[in-house]
Each structure stands twice: as structure tokens, then as C-alpha cells.
Design a protein around this motif. Structure first.
Motif, PDB file in Angstrom:
ATOM      1  N   GLY A 229       0.960  -1.086   0.270  1.00  0.00           N
ATOM      2  CA  GLY A 229      -0.516   0.137  -0.342  1.00  0.00           C
ATOM      3  C   GLY A 229       0.374   1.032   0.087  1.00  0.00           C
ATOM      4  N   ARG A 230       2.141   1.590   0.298  1.00  0.00           N
ATOM      5  CA  ARG A 230       2.826   2.394   0.702  1.00  0.00           C
ATOM      6  C   ARG A 230       3.698   2.643  -0.544  1.00  0.00           C
ATOM      7  N   SER A 231       3.772   2.154  -1.333  1.00  0.00           N
ATOM      8  CA  SER A 231       4.632   2.622  -2.364  1.00  0.00           C
ATOM      9  C   SER A 231       4.745   3.490  -2.292  1.00  0.00           C
TER      10      SER A 231
ATOM     11  N   THR B  74       7.788   7.608   4.904  1.00  0.00           N
ATOM     12  CA  THR B  74       6.475   7.358   5.501  1.00  0.00           C
ATOM     13  C   THR B  74       6.063   8.509   5.803  1.00  0.00           C
ATOM     14  N   HIS B  75       5.328   8.656   6.300  1.00  0.00           N
ATOM     15  CA  HIS B  75       4.357   9.385   6.820  1.00  0.00           C
ATOM     16  C   HIS B  75       3.799   9.180   8.530  1.00  0.00           C
ATOM     17  N   THR B  76       3.190   9.771   9.019  1.00  0.00           N
ATOM     18  CA  THR B  76       2.331   9.872  11.008  1.00  0.00           C
ATOM     19  C   THR B  76       1.685  10.990  11.158  1.00  0.00           C
ATOM     20  N   LEU B  77       0.693  10.381  10.933  1.00  0.00           N
ATOM     21  CA  LEU B  77      -0.292  11.802  11.311  1.00  0.00           C
ATOM     22  C   LEU B  77      -1.406  11.824  12.567  1.00  0.00           C
ATOM     23  N   VAL B  78      -0.882  10.210  13.178  1.00  0.00           N
ATOM     24  CA  VAL B  78      -2.066   9.923  14.471  1.00  0.00           C
ATOM     25  C   VAL B  78      -1.661  10.439  15.455  1.00  0.00           C
TER      26      VAL B  78
ATOM     27  N   PRO C  99      -1.168   8.468  19.157  1.00  0.00           N
ATOM     28  CA  PRO C  99      -1.979   7.285  20.115  1.00  0.00           C
ATOM     29  C   PRO C  99      -3.128   7.485  20.718  1.00  0.00           C
ATOM     30  N   GLN C 100      -4.097   6.357  20.632  1.00  0.00           N
ATOM     31  CA  GLN C 100      -5.066   5.659  21.294  1.00  0.00           C
ATOM     32  C   GLN C 100      -4.504   5.738  22.764  1.00  0.00           C
ATOM     33  N   ALA C 101      -5.202   7.045  23.313  1.00  0.00           N
ATOM     34  CA  ALA C 101      -4.272   7.220  24.991  1.00  0.00           C
ATOM     35  C   ALA C 101      -6.044   6.887  25.834  1.00  0.00           C
ATOM     36  N   ASN C 102      -6.468   8.231  25.159  1.00  0.00           N
ATOM     37  CA  ASN C 102      -8.283   9.083  26.037  1.00  0.00           C
ATOM     38  C   ASN C 102      -8.970   9.306  24.116  1.00  0.00           C
ATOM     39  N   ARG C 103      -9.758   8.274  24.162  1.00  0.00           N
ATOM     40  CA  ARG C 103     -10.557   8.679  23.239  1.00  0.00           C
ATOM     41  C   ARG C 103     -11.361  10.100  22.967  1.00  0.00           C
ATOM     42  N   ALA C 104     -12.090  10.090  24.337  1.00  0.00           N
ATOM     43  CA  ALA C 104     -13.131  10.652  25.336  1.00  0.00           C
ATOM     44  C   ALA C 104     -12.346  12.989  25.247  1.00  0.00           C
ATOM     45  N   LEU C 105     -10.533  12.103  25.136  1.00  0.00           N
ATOM     46  CA  LEU C 105     -10.127  13.389  25.263  1.00  0.00           C
ATOM     47  C   LEU C 105     -10.280  14.018  23.484  1.00  0.00           C
ATOM     48  N   THR C 106      -9.575  12.718  22.426  1.00  0.00           N
ATOM     49  CA  THR C 106      -9.941  13.112  21.411  1.00  0.00           C
ATOM     50  C   THR C 106     -11.035  13.566  20.911  1.00  0.00           C
ATOM     51  N   ALA C 107     -11.975  12.831  20.608  1.00  0.00           N
ATOM     52  CA  ALA C 107     -12.875  13.434  20.415  1.00  0.00           C
ATOM     53  C   ALA C 107     -13.346  14.996  20.533  1.00  0.00           C
TER      54      ALA C 107
ATOM     55  N   ILE D  35       1.601   7.788  15.986  1.00  0.00           N
ATOM     56  CA  ILE D  35       1.348   6.389  15.157  1.00  0.00           C
ATOM     57  C   ILE D  35       0.872   6.395  13.781  1.00  0.00           C
ATOM     58  N   LEU D  36       1.229   5.826  12.704  1.00  0.00           N
ATOM     59  CA  LEU D  36       1.610   4.244  12.394  1.00  0.00           C
ATOM     60  C   LEU D  36       2.830   4.523  11.572  1.00  0.00           C
ATOM     61  N   ALA D  37       3.343   4.345  11.311  1.00  0.00           N
ATOM     62  CA  ALA D  37       4.869   4.908  10.695  1.00  0.00           C
ATOM     63  C   ALA D  37       4.517   3.428   9.278  1.00  0.00           C
ATOM     64  N   THR D  38       3.760   3.325   8.269  1.00  0.00           N
ATOM     65  CA  THR D  38       3.835   2.651   7.493  1.00  0.00           C
ATOM     66  C   THR D  38       5.323   2.332   6.377  1.00  0.00           C
ATOM     67  N   LEU D  39       6.010   1.074   6.698  1.00  0.00           N
ATOM     68  CA  LEU D  39       7.181   1.626   6.073  1.00  0.00           C
ATOM     69  C   LEU D  39       8.324   2.891   6.754  1.00  0.00           C
TER      70      LEU D  39
ATOM     71  N   PHE E 263      -6.733   4.825   6.043  1.00  0.00           N
ATOM     72  CA  PHE E 263      -6.749   6.376   5.815  1.00  0.00           C
ATOM     73  C   PHE E 263      -6.951   6.850   6.169  1.00  0.00           C
ATOM     74  N   GLY E 264      -7.764   6.627   7.323  1.00  0.00           N
ATOM     75  CA  GLY E 264      -9.026   7.150   8.616  1.00  0.00           C
ATOM     76  C   GLY E 264      -9.783   6.455   9.299  1.00  0.00           C
ATOM     77  N   ASP E 265     -10.559   7.070   9.677  1.00  0.00           N
ATOM     78  CA  ASP E 265     -11.095   6.499  11.060  1.00  0.00           C
ATOM     79  C   ASP E 265     -12.272   5.962  10.371  1.00  0.00           C
ATOM     80  N   PRO E 266     -13.153   4.986   9.601  1.00  0.00           N
ATOM     81  CA  PRO E 266     -14.106   5.096   8.218  1.00  0.00           C
ATOM     82  C   PRO E 266     -15.648   6.256   9.190  1.00  0.00           C
ATOM     83  N   VAL E 267     -15.375   6.029  10.018  1.00  0.00           N
ATOM     84  CA  VAL E 267     -16.360   7.018  10.710  1.00  0.00           C
ATOM     85  C   VAL E 267     -16.405   8.844  10.126  1.00  0.00           C
ATOM     86  N   ARG E 268     -15.376   9.241  10.926  1.00  0.00           N
ATOM     87  CA  ARG E 268     -15.394   9.994  10.373  1.00  0.00           C
ATOM     88  C   ARG E 268     -14.508  10.825   8.896  1.00  0.00           C
ATOM     89  N   MET E 269     -14.224   9.127   7.969  1.00  0.00           N
ATOM     90  CA  MET E 269     -14.326   9.244   6.171  1.00  0.00           C
ATOM     91  C   MET E 269     -15.728   9.375   5.744  1.00  0.00           C
TER      92      MET E 269
HETATM   93  C1  LIG Z   1      -2.209  -1.320   9.516  1.00  0.00           C
HETATM   94  C2  LIG Z   1      -1.895  -0.152   9.972  1.00  0.00           C
HETATM   95  C3  LIG Z   1      -1.073   1.095   9.037  1.00  0.00           C
HETATM   96  C4  LIG Z   1      -1.592   2.578   9.122  1.00  0.00           C
HETATM   97  N1  LIG Z   1      -0.734   3.541   8.877  1.00  0.00           N
HETATM   98  C5  LIG Z   1      -0.489   4.583   9.384  1.00  0.00           C
HETATM   99  C6  LIG Z   1       0.559   5.305   8.499  1.00  0.00           C
HETATM  100  O1  LIG Z   1       1.314   4.729   7.656  1.00  0.00           O
HETATM  101  N2  LIG Z   1       0.279   6.606   9.146  1.00  0.00           N
HETATM  102  C7  LIG Z   1      -0.147   7.004   9.862  1.00  0.00           C
HETATM  103  O2  LIG Z   1      -0.561   8.218  10.020  1.00  0.00           O
HETATM  104  N3  LIG Z   1      -2.006   6.021  10.375  1.00  0.00           N
HETATM  105  C8  LIG Z   1      -1.391   5.026  10.097  1.00  0.00           C
HETATM  106  N4  LIG Z   1      -2.175   4.060  10.073  1.00  0.00           N
HETATM  107  C9  LIG Z   1      -3.318   4.914  11.455  1.00  0.00           C
HETATM  108  C10 LIG Z   1      -4.451   5.426  10.817  1.00  0.00           C
HETATM  109  O3  LIG Z   1      -4.502   6.475  10.299  1.00  0.00           O
HETATM  110  C11 LIG Z   1      -5.469   4.712  12.174  1.00  0.00           C
HETATM  111  O4  LIG Z   1      -6.055   3.954  13.010  1.00  0.00           O
HETATM  112  C12 LIG Z   1      -6.848   5.679  12.421  1.00  0.00           C
HETATM  113  O5  LIG Z   1      -6.338   7.026  11.891  1.00  0.00           O
HETATM  114  C13 LIG Z   1      -7.751   5.594  12.984  1.00  0.00           C
HETATM  115  O6  LIG Z   1      -7.212   6.117  14.177  1.00  0.00           O
HETATM  116  P1  LIG Z   1      -7.080   5.272  15.647  1.00  0.00           P
HETATM  117  O7  LIG Z   1      -6.104   3.949  15.365  1.00  0.00           O
HETATM  118  O8  LIG Z   1      -5.994   5.659  16.362  1.00  0.00           O
HETATM  119  O9  LIG Z   1      -8.731   5.341  15.964  1.00  0.00           O
HETATM  120  P2  LIG Z   1      -9.408   6.238  17.375  1.00  0.00           P
HETATM  121  O10 LIG Z   1      -9.000   7.546  16.273  1.00  0.00           O
HETATM  122  O11 LIG Z   1      -9.325   5.820  18.266  1.00  0.00           O
HETATM  123  O12 LIG Z   1     -10.597   5.685  16.009  1.00  0.00           O
HETATM  124  C14 LIG Z   1     -11.191   4.580  17.222  1.00  0.00           C
HETATM  125  C15 LIG Z   1     -13.082   5.358  17.768  1.00  0.00           C
HETATM  126  O13 LIG Z   1     -12.714   6.128  18.593  1.00  0.00           O
HETATM  127  C16 LIG Z   1     -13.941   8.156  17.569  1.00  0.00           C
HETATM  128  N5  LIG Z   1     -12.610   8.447  17.418  1.00  0.00           N
HETATM  129  C17 LIG Z   1     -11.579   9.123  18.817  1.00  0.00           C
HETATM  130  N6  LIG Z   1     -11.164   9.916  17.817  1.00  0.00           N
HETATM  131  C18 LIG Z   1     -12.201  10.853  17.527  1.00  0.00           C
HETATM  132  C19 LIG Z   1     -12.620  12.044  17.055  1.00  0.00           C
HETATM  133  N7  LIG Z   1     -11.544  13.377  16.735  1.00  0.00           N
HETATM  134  N8  LIG Z   1     -13.677  12.435  16.297  1.00  0.00           N
HETATM  135  C20 LIG Z   1     -14.747  11.591  16.089  1.00  0.00           C
HETATM  136  N9  LIG Z   1     -14.348  10.177  16.672  1.00  0.00           N
HETATM  137  C21 LIG Z   1     -13.325  10.038  17.363  1.00  0.00           C
HETATM  138  C22 LIG Z   1     -13.440   7.175  16.403  1.00  0.00           C
HETATM  139  O14 LIG Z   1     -15.108   6.997  15.349  1.00  0.00           O
HETATM  140  C23 LIG Z   1     -13.886   5.598  16.156  1.00  0.00           C
HETATM  141  O15 LIG Z   1     -14.469   4.957  16.172  1.00  0.00           O
HETATM  142  C24 LIG Z   1      -2.076   2.845  10.172  1.00  0.00           C
HETATM  143  C25 LIG Z   1      -3.517   1.662  10.455  1.00  0.00           C
HETATM  144  C26 LIG Z   1      -3.541   0.339  10.628  1.00  0.00           C
HETATM  145  C27 LIG Z   1      -4.132  -0.174  11.052  1.00  0.00           C
END
Ligand SMILES: Cc1cc2nc3c(=O)[nH]c(=O)nc-3n(C[C@H](O)[C@H](O)[C@H](O)COP(=O)(O)OP(=O)(O)OC[C@H]3O[C@@H](n4cnc5c(N)ncnc54)[C@H](O)[C@@H]3O)c2cc1C
Length: 485
Positions: free
Chosen positions: A102-104, A148-152, A154-162, A189-193, A452-458
Motif C-alpha cells: 500500500g505504501r509504494s 513514510t508519514h505519521t498523522l495520528v 496514539p490511542q490513549a483516551n478517546r474521550a479526550l480526542t473526541a 502512529i503508525l508509520a507504515t514503511l 486512510f483514517g477512521d471510517p466514521v470520520r471519513m
Molecule cells: C495497518 C495500519 C497501517 C497504518 N499506517 C499509517 C501510516 O502510515 N501513517 C499514519 O499516520 N497512520 C497510519 N495508520 C493509522 C490510521 O491512520 C488510524 O488507525 C486511523 O486514523 C484511526 O485512528 P485510531 O487507530 O487512533 O483510531 P481512533 O481515532 O481512536 O478511532 C477509534 C474510534 O474512536 C472514535 N474517535 C476517536 N477520536 C475521534 C474524534 N476526534 N472525532 C470523532 N470520533 C473519534 C472513532 O470514531 C472510532 O470509532 C495505520 C493503521 C493501520 C491499522
């Protein structure tokens, strides 16, 4: 420098002193380590394709600055023809791995290319940042660097992130500013490649609350992967060192995912693109259209991946002599529909492309956005279909060594299927297994669900950009009609 060869890419990795950790071990040379070297070799093959005389014209173009041939995914598209040239190039790369890499490098090349073309966006934060992103783009294009890239955070406390607050002690943040640059501490997270890349782009994507307390978390920059203080913590490798016969995908396409630690990493000012402005950070990907150009790469990858899964599924059905069953047709038709839908999304995105405010020919976003929302559902279903069509054959998959063992005759006798001798049957179903059952295959499913991101936010993003008003107005007019009683 012209587009790199695979050998030049591997030599570049060897010369870096990137801090890569796998379990207790610090990997000194990723090009020689059993967990990563075959993945590196596959990426090297992509670079070699740029020098294949039969592909060179489609893989490269003439650099506007050096006059050398450089990678075509660095082309700033100004016309429909440019976009279509780019997707043809990307398809060559995607088909090499059946979409499993995926990360060509094109994924991030198109990102930085679009960002540089929209440099004026970054100038809103600081005039120097516009020059920085332009210079960075030229630098990676002319040196054909792998990102490579990192945008996100780490999951620590989703309530805060939300609520728009990152977890202050975990998320990467600016802890100092000096004359030399920004000092970053924390994790992303999560620097693929990551372990196989030259540079890391650290861009914003998490939606931050625009307030003073989120300013330290608002930034975009790019630095070499061997910048002091930067560490890549790998997951377990899915290349177990087995022969490609046994692990046809894992033995070739391990692109690795890594958590990135910033241990007071100095980011020089000339590599900073955004700083301290949460509103600009939140807007960056959409406003520059970088996200649309990335979707363009992603839908091309989706096509190659759907083609590959459909091809495997058809071979499985053919091998088992199951081509006449209607339920089999139904399942294969579902895979065909998925593939054709992805091709239609690509075509529609290109056909309705238009010059954007940055003077870039930008694919039409809605069809590509549809693709990125629907493929995460299609891919796990196609994997399920492969399981349903293959069933026990996924387990009649002894390792290659069994063919040179005392039970060799048993296998030759009892592992034949309608259309294949035992060896070819096992080879095919080991491929199906590596898609549908192995750790490598499981990671591909997770990747498609989330990369490409959390499906709900996409989905929220698609809802947000979609022009709904004309449809609502049509219904309002329908409701107001008085011609029927
Ligand atoms: C195999 C793999 C490779 C990846 N490679 C990369 C990469 O190369 N670079 C990179 O940057 N990322 C990468 N990612 C990370 C990916 O971008 C995240 O997994 C994705 O954005 C979801 O973030 P999360 O895993 O922290 O889940 P969360 O953001 O925690 O989402 C989990 C749940 O919490 C809810 N939630 C959390 N925060 C909010 C908010 N602010 N608003 C609304 N709802 C919220 C979501 O709706 C969801 O249901 C990779 C992930 C995987 C699994």
C-alpha cells in the motif's frame, strides 16, 4: 539526480543510521535483516521499474529544474492527460504487488507534490513555510527519496480526542522552540514503511480544538528518518523467512508498521511547514487538495488489489472444478462488481477533474471519496469470499519441504484437484491462504479498514463535502407541488 534505481535506494537505506527497533533488537541494516530485507527488495524493484526500457517513459518525466528523468508521481498535474499519465504509472507499481504494498512511494509523493503546489496555503501561517514546502518537494523529487508519514496520535483516551484535546503526555508536541528549530517530544502512529523510508512527513490529521492549549500539537514538518532522537518501534514482522512458495506475500511485501517516538527531536526551521495554528492544521489536507491526490493513488491501488483478489478467486474456483455453481457465480460477480466500481470511481474522478485554486488539475473528489469509503468494506468481504470459495483447501497447504519428504508420494497422490497437480494446487492455495488466513493477510484487512483514517470520520468528511442542497431543493419543490390532489 535522475530517478533512482533499486540499488541506489537500498544503498541509501544502508547509509542511514535510522533507529529501528524490533523487540529487543536494534536493527542496524534493514536491507540485510531477515525481518525486513525482502520488503526492502520489493520496494527496490519499484525503483528499478523506472529504469526498465519498456516502462521508463511511463514511469518518469523530465524534471523542470534538472532536465533529468524523475519519478512521475512527482509530476504536478496541470491537465487531464497529466492525471491519466500519473494513474497509469501508479498502476504499474500497484500491480507489481497485487496492491499489497500500500505504501509504494507514490502515496506520499503525490501528497507532497500537492502540498507544494498549494504553498500559499502554508504562507498563511508563515511566509517562510511556503518556501519550505516548495523546497522540500524539489529536494525529494530530485533525490527520489522514499517517504513514510505519521498523522495520528496514539490511542490513549478517546474521550479526550473526541473533544479535540490530544493526550498531553503521549501525543507528539512542541516542547521548545530554538533558533535552530522546533523540539518535538512524544509519540505518533503508525508509520507504515517507516524502517524502509528515507524521510518522515509528520503532518496533522487529528482534529484539534482551535485553542491555545492545542497549539503545541499543531504542526507539519518533514525530517530524515535518521534524525537524532527519532525511533521506530516495529510490530512483529510477517516475513518469517520462509520461501515465497510457502508465504507468497509475506515473503515479499512486508512493508512494516511502526510507532514513532520523538525523543526531543530537533526539526530545523527550513523543514517546518505549519506551526501552532490548529485551524490551519485541521484544514491542511482538504484545503490543499493533498487528500484528493492521495485518494487518486489509493483508488489505483484498490483496482490492482481487487484485480488480484478476483484473479486468485477465479483460479481457485477453476482449480476446484466449481465454475458451474450459481452461488459461486454470485460470489465472483460480487468481486467483479467491486473491481468495476473502483475502475468507475477512478474514471469519474479523472473525467470530471478540474483546475483547482492552486492551478493543479485535481480529480473530482466525490467519486474518489466514495471509493475510499467503500473499499474498506469491500476488501474484507472479498477476503471472506476467498475463504468461502476455498474452504478446506486453505488448510491443505503443507509447506514446500513436504514435497521433499517421506510423505511426498501421499501428497502427489491425494492433493490433486480437478485442474491442478498437487504442487500447483498447494502453491495456489498458499497464495489464497496468505490473503485470507495468515498474519500478513489479517494485517491487510486491518490496513484497508483504517489506513486512510477512521471510517466514521471519513464518512463524515464525505457528508460534509457533498453538495446536498440541490437534492433537498428538488424534494422541497416536489413537496410544494399542487398539481396532484
Ligand atoms: C495497518 C495500519 C497501517 C497504518 N499506517 C499509517 C501510516 O502510515 N501513517 C499514519 O499516520 N497512520 C497510519 N495508520 C493509522 C490510521 O491512520 C488510524 O488507525 C486511523 O486514523 C484511526 O485512528 P485510531 O487507530 O487512533 O483510531 P481512533 O481515532 O481512536 O478511532 C477509534 C474510534 O474512536 C472514535 N474517535 C476517536 N477520536 C475521534 C474524534 N476526534 N472525532 C470523532 N470520533 C473519534 C472513532 O470514531 C472510532 O470509532 C495505520 C493503521 C493501520 C491499522
Amino acid at each position: 539526480m535522475p530517478a533512482r534505481t533499486g540499488a541506489a535506494y537500498l544503498q541509501g537505506l544502508r547509509e542511514r543510521n535510522t533507529e529501528v527497533w524490533l523487540g529487543h533488537e536494534r536493527i542496524r541494516d534493514v536491507t540485510a535483516h531477515p525481518a525486513l530485507h525482502r520488503g526492502a527488495r520489493s520496494v527496490a524493484h519499484l525503483y528499478d521499474m523506472q529504469h526498465d526500457p519498456t516502462l521508463c517513459d511511463e514511469m518518469t518525466y523530465i524534471s523542470p529544474t534538472s532536465g533529468e528523468r524523475v519519478g512521475l508521481s512527482f509530476l504536478t498535474p496541470r491537465s487531464l492527460d497529466d492525471l491519466q499519465r500519473r494513474s497509469r504509472m501508479m498502476l504499474h507499481w500497484a500491480r507489481y504487488s497485487g496492491g499489497m504494498l500500500g505504501r509504494s512511494p507514490d502515496y506520499l509523493n503525490v501528497n507532497i507534490t500537492a502540498a507544494a503546489a498549494a504553498a500559499a496555503f502554508y504562507a498563511q501561517n508563515d511566509a517562510r513555510f511556503a518556501d519550505n514546502i516548495r523546497n522540500y518537494y524539489t529536494y525529494i523529487r530530485e533525490n527520489d527519496l522514499c517517504l513514510t508519514h505519521t498523522l495520528v496520535n496514539p490511542q490513549a483516551n478517546r474521550a479526550l480526542t473526541a473533544a479535540g484535546h490530544p493526550s498531553a503526555e503521549i501525543a507528539a508536541r512542541i516542547v521548545h522552540e530554538t533558533d535552530a528549530g522546533l523540539v518535538i517530544r512524544g509519540a505518533r502512529i503508525l508509520a507504515t514503511l517507516g524502517p524502509l523510508a528515507d524521510e518522515i512527513a509528520v503532518f496533522p490529521s487529528t482534529v484539534l480544538r482551535a485553542a491555545a492549549d492545542t497549539a503545541p500539537f499543531a504542526f507539519a514538518f518533514a525530517i530524515p528518518c535518521d534524525t537524532p532522537g527519532l525511533r521506530f518501534l516495529c510490530r512483529e514482522s510477517f516475513d518469517y523467512g520462509h520461501a515465497p512458495f510457502d508465504h507468497p506475500l509475506g515473503a515479499r511485501f512486508e512493508e512494516m508498521d511502526a510507532v514513532v517516538i520523538f525523543d526531543d527531536v530537533l526539526v530545523p526551521w527550513e523543514r517546518v511547514f505549519l506551526k501552532g495554528d490548529a485551524a490551519l492544521c485541521n484544514a491542511a489536507y482538504a484545503a490543499t487538495n493533498a487528500v484528493v491526490h492521495m485518494m487518486h493513488q489509493v483508488v489505483v491501488k484498490d483496482i490492482a488489489k481487487a484485480e488480484f483478489l478476483l484473479g486468485v478467486a477465479c483460479l481457485v474456483v477453476d482449480a476446484l472444478g466449481a465454475t458451474e455453481f450459481p452461488h459461486v457465480h454470485e460470489k465472483l460477480a460480487e468481486c467483479i462488481i467491486n473491481l468495476e466500481l473502483m475502475k468507475a470511481c477512478l474514471r469519474a474522478g479523472e473525467a470530471d477533474a478540474a483546475l483547482d485554486q492552486w492551478g493543479v488539475m485535481c480529480p473530482h473528489r466525490p467519486p474518489l471519496d466514495v471509493a475510499r469509503n467503500v473499499f474498506p468494506k469491500m476488501y474484507p468481504r472479498m477476503v471472506e469470499i476467498l475463504q468461502l470459495l476455498s474452504s478446506s483447501s486453505l488448510m491443505m497447504t503443507p509447506p514446500q519441504s513436504a514435497f521433499d519428504s517421506p510423505v511426498h508420494d501421499d501428497i502427489e497422490q491425494y492433493f490433486v484437484v480437478a485442474k491442478l497437480a498437487a504442487r500447483d494446487r498447494v502453491k495456489l492455495f498458499r497464495l489464497a491462504w496468505d490473503i485470507a488466513c495468515s498474519a500478513f493477510g489479517g494485517r491487510q484487512v486491518l490496513y484497508e479498514r483504517f489506513f486512510f483514517g477512521d471510517p466514521v470520520r471519513m464518512a463524515s468528511a464525505l457528508y460534509g463535502i457533498y453538495d446536498k442542497e440541490p437534492l433537498m431543493e428538488r424534494v422541497r419543490q416536489f413537496l410544494a407541488r399542487e398539481d396532484e390532489s
